[in-house]
Design a protein around this motif. Sequence first.
Motif, PDB file in Angstrom:
ATOM      1  N   VAL A   9       0.820  -0.934   0.011  1.00  0.00           N
ATOM      2  CA  VAL A   9      -0.054  -0.051  -0.209  1.00  0.00           C
ATOM      3  C   VAL A   9       0.745   1.248   0.124  1.00  0.00           C
ATOM      4  CG1 VAL A   9      -1.832   1.459   1.438  1.00  0.00           C
ATOM      5  CG2 VAL A   9      -1.822  -1.324   1.327  1.00  0.00           C
ATOM      6  N   GLU A  10       0.755   1.984  -0.952  1.00  0.00           N
ATOM      7  CA  GLU A  10       1.412   3.215  -0.995  1.00  0.00           C
ATOM      8  C   GLU A  10       0.460   4.322  -0.780  1.00  0.00           C
ATOM      9  OE1 GLU A  10       5.246   2.693  -4.179  1.00  0.00           O
ATOM     10  OE2 GLU A  10       3.159   3.736  -4.785  1.00  0.00           O
ATOM     11  N   THR A  11       0.920   5.430   0.122  1.00  0.00           N
ATOM     12  CA  THR A  11       0.235   6.567   0.458  1.00  0.00           C
ATOM     13  C   THR A  11       0.860   7.754  -0.172  1.00  0.00           C
ATOM     14  OG1 THR A  11      -0.419   5.461   2.645  1.00  0.00           O
ATOM     15  CG2 THR A  11      -0.819   7.798   2.417  1.00  0.00           C
ATOM     16  N   LEU A  12      -0.083   8.503  -0.837  1.00  0.00           N
ATOM     17  CA  LEU A  12      -0.008  10.067  -1.481  1.00  0.00           C
ATOM     18  C   LEU A  12      -0.477  11.169  -0.487  1.00  0.00           C
ATOM     19  CD1 LEU A  12      -0.141   9.115  -5.083  1.00  0.00           C
ATOM     20  CD2 LEU A  12       1.779   9.010  -3.719  1.00  0.00           C
ATOM     21  N   GLY A  13      -0.060  11.824  -0.270  1.00  0.00           N
ATOM     22  CA  GLY A  13      -0.639  13.194   0.400  1.00  0.00           C
ATOM     23  C   GLY A  13      -0.328  14.496   0.040  1.00  0.00           C
ATOM     24  N   ASN A  14      -1.155  15.485  -0.020  1.00  0.00           N
ATOM     25  CA  ASN A  14      -0.755  16.808  -0.159  1.00  0.00           C
ATOM     26  C   ASN A  14      -1.622  17.892   0.750  1.00  0.00           C
ATOM     27  OD1 ASN A  14      -0.058  19.154  -1.344  1.00  0.00           O
ATOM     28  ND2 ASN A  14      -0.354  18.679  -3.573  1.00  0.00           N
ATOM     29  N   ILE A  15      -1.185  18.885   1.169  1.00  0.00           N
ATOM     30  CA  ILE A  15      -2.024  19.726   1.948  1.00  0.00           C
ATOM     31  C   ILE A  15      -2.674  20.936   0.866  1.00  0.00           C
ATOM     32  CG2 ILE A  15      -2.108  21.255   3.722  1.00  0.00           C
ATOM     33  CD1 ILE A  15      -0.135  19.526   5.060  1.00  0.00           C
ATOM     34  N   VAL A  16      -3.851  21.058   0.781  1.00  0.00           N
ATOM     35  CA  VAL A  16      -4.474  22.113   0.039  1.00  0.00           C
ATOM     36  C   VAL A  16      -5.241  23.228   0.796  1.00  0.00           C
ATOM     37  CG1 VAL A  16      -4.675  20.797  -2.051  1.00  0.00           C
ATOM     38  CG2 VAL A  16      -6.487  20.881  -0.258  1.00  0.00           C
ATOM     39  N   ASP A  17      -4.950  24.505   0.670  1.00  0.00           N
ATOM     40  CA  ASP A  17      -5.939  25.547   1.243  1.00  0.00           C
ATOM     41  C   ASP A  17      -7.182  25.639   0.655  1.00  0.00           C
ATOM     42  OD1 ASP A  17      -3.708  26.246   2.868  1.00  0.00           O
ATOM     43  OD2 ASP A  17      -2.928  27.663   1.432  1.00  0.00           O
ATOM     44  N   ILE A  18      -8.176  25.478   1.933  1.00  0.00           N
ATOM     45  CA  ILE A  18      -9.657  25.426   1.482  1.00  0.00           C
ATOM     46  C   ILE A  18     -10.344  26.676   2.231  1.00  0.00           C
ATOM     47  CG2 ILE A  18     -11.782  24.528   1.380  1.00  0.00           C
ATOM     48  CD1 ILE A  18     -10.103  23.205  -0.504  1.00  0.00           C
ATOM     49  N   VAL A  19     -10.968  27.665   1.910  1.00  0.00           N
ATOM     50  CA  VAL A  19     -11.642  28.866   2.218  1.00  0.00           C
ATOM     51  C   VAL A  19     -13.195  28.224   2.583  1.00  0.00           C
ATOM     52  CG1 VAL A  19     -12.465  30.941   2.413  1.00  0.00           C
ATOM     53  CG2 VAL A  19     -10.409  30.510   1.377  1.00  0.00           C
ATOM     54  N   ALA A  20     -13.775  28.077   3.875  1.00  0.00           N
ATOM     55  CA  ALA A  20     -14.823  27.516   4.156  1.00  0.00           C
ATOM     56  C   ALA A  20     -15.496  28.204   5.531  1.00  0.00           C
ATOM     57  CB  ALA A  20     -14.952  26.049   4.019  1.00  0.00           C
ATOM     58  N   GLU A  21     -16.884  28.071   5.901  1.00  0.00           N
ATOM     59  CA  GLU A  21     -17.398  28.446   6.864  1.00  0.00           C
ATOM     60  C   GLU A  21     -17.044  27.355   8.134  1.00  0.00           C
ATOM     61  OE1 GLU A  21     -19.035  31.290   7.689  1.00  0.00           O
ATOM     62  OE2 GLU A  21     -18.555  32.073   5.518  1.00  0.00           O
ATOM     63  N   SER A  22     -16.936  26.283   7.794  1.00  0.00           N
ATOM     64  CA  SER A  22     -16.678  25.096   8.975  1.00  0.00           C
ATOM     65  C   SER A  22     -15.772  24.106   8.369  1.00  0.00           C
ATOM     66  CB  SER A  22     -18.141  24.437   8.992  1.00  0.00           C
ATOM     67  OG  SER A  22     -18.530  23.842   8.166  1.00  0.00           O
ATOM     68  N   GLU A  23     -15.495  23.349   9.345  1.00  0.00           N
ATOM     69  CA  GLU A  23     -14.264  22.332   8.960  1.00  0.00           C
ATOM     70  C   GLU A  23     -15.234  21.051   7.866  1.00  0.00           C
ATOM     71  OE1 GLU A  23     -12.914  19.997  12.402  1.00  0.00           O
ATOM     72  OE2 GLU A  23     -11.804  21.595  12.847  1.00  0.00           O
ATOM     73  N   GLN A  24     -16.596  20.932   8.078  1.00  0.00           N
ATOM     74  CA  GLN A  24     -17.326  19.806   7.215  1.00  0.00           C
ATOM     75  C   GLN A  24     -17.518  20.477   5.904  1.00  0.00           C
ATOM     76  OE1 GLN A  24     -18.586  17.086   8.062  1.00  0.00           O
ATOM     77  NE2 GLN A  24     -19.529  16.799   5.998  1.00  0.00           N
ATOM     78  N   GLU A  25     -17.780  21.841   5.750  1.00  0.00           N
ATOM     79  CA  GLU A  25     -17.638  22.534   4.381  1.00  0.00           C
ATOM     80  C   GLU A  25     -16.406  22.473   3.923  1.00  0.00           C
ATOM     81  OE1 GLU A  25     -18.708  26.712   2.193  1.00  0.00           O
ATOM     82  OE2 GLU A  25     -18.834  26.701   4.534  1.00  0.00           O
ATOM     83  N   ALA A  26     -15.221  22.773   4.362  1.00  0.00           N
ATOM     84  CA  ALA A  26     -13.994  22.427   3.817  1.00  0.00           C
ATOM     85  C   ALA A  26     -13.732  21.065   3.438  1.00  0.00           C
ATOM     86  CB  ALA A  26     -13.003  22.969   4.926  1.00  0.00           C
ATOM     87  N   LEU A  27     -14.029  20.094   4.176  1.00  0.00           N
ATOM     88  CA  LEU A  27     -13.999  18.693   3.702  1.00  0.00           C
ATOM     89  C   LEU A  27     -14.795  18.578   2.330  1.00  0.00           C
ATOM     90  CD1 LEU A  27     -12.761  15.987   4.229  1.00  0.00           C
ATOM     91  CD2 LEU A  27     -14.567  15.613   5.765  1.00  0.00           C
ATOM     92  N   LEU A  28     -15.783  18.877   2.192  1.00  0.00           N
ATOM     93  CA  LEU A  28     -16.758  18.497   1.241  1.00  0.00           C
ATOM     94  C   LEU A  28     -16.016  19.363  -0.115  1.00  0.00           C
ATOM     95  CD1 LEU A  28     -20.092  19.057   2.659  1.00  0.00           C
ATOM     96  CD2 LEU A  28     -19.203  16.970   1.860  1.00  0.00           C
ATOM     97  N   LYS A  29     -15.812  20.741  -0.041  1.00  0.00           N
ATOM     98  CA  LYS A  29     -15.074  21.282  -1.063  1.00  0.00           C
ATOM     99  C   LYS A  29     -13.701  20.844  -1.287  1.00  0.00           C
ATOM    100  CE  LYS A  29     -16.647  26.279  -0.258  1.00  0.00           C
ATOM    101  NZ  LYS A  29     -16.175  27.532   0.083  1.00  0.00           N
ATOM    102  N   ALA A  30     -12.947  20.151  -0.576  1.00  0.00           N
ATOM    103  CA  ALA A  30     -11.845  19.368  -0.935  1.00  0.00           C
ATOM    104  C   ALA A  30     -12.043  18.085  -1.688  1.00  0.00           C
ATOM    105  CB  ALA A  30     -11.019  19.162   0.505  1.00  0.00           C
ATOM    106  N   GLN A  31     -12.950  17.285  -1.131  1.00  0.00           N
ATOM    107  CA  GLN A  31     -13.451  16.121  -1.849  1.00  0.00           C
ATOM    108  C   GLN A  31     -13.883  16.468  -3.170  1.00  0.00           C
ATOM    109  OE1 GLN A  31     -16.251  14.667   1.181  1.00  0.00           O
ATOM    110  NE2 GLN A  31     -14.820  13.439   2.053  1.00  0.00           N
TER     111      GLN A  31
END
Length: 58
Positions: A9-31
Amino acid sequence: MKKFQIEIVETLGNIVDIVAESEQEALLKAQEKYRNEEVVLYPDDFVETKFNIFDRDS
């Protein structure tokens, strides 16, 4: 001799900046960005490799 299955299992990762009103909204926008291929992970985004072993004779 025993037969084993090894899962690699190889794991890739990257941090992206998301502007949102809440953590849930930020997660949905990132997805959504990921699904729309606005965020793409490349081999340079490699984080780790894991090896999981399964004993087939059990």
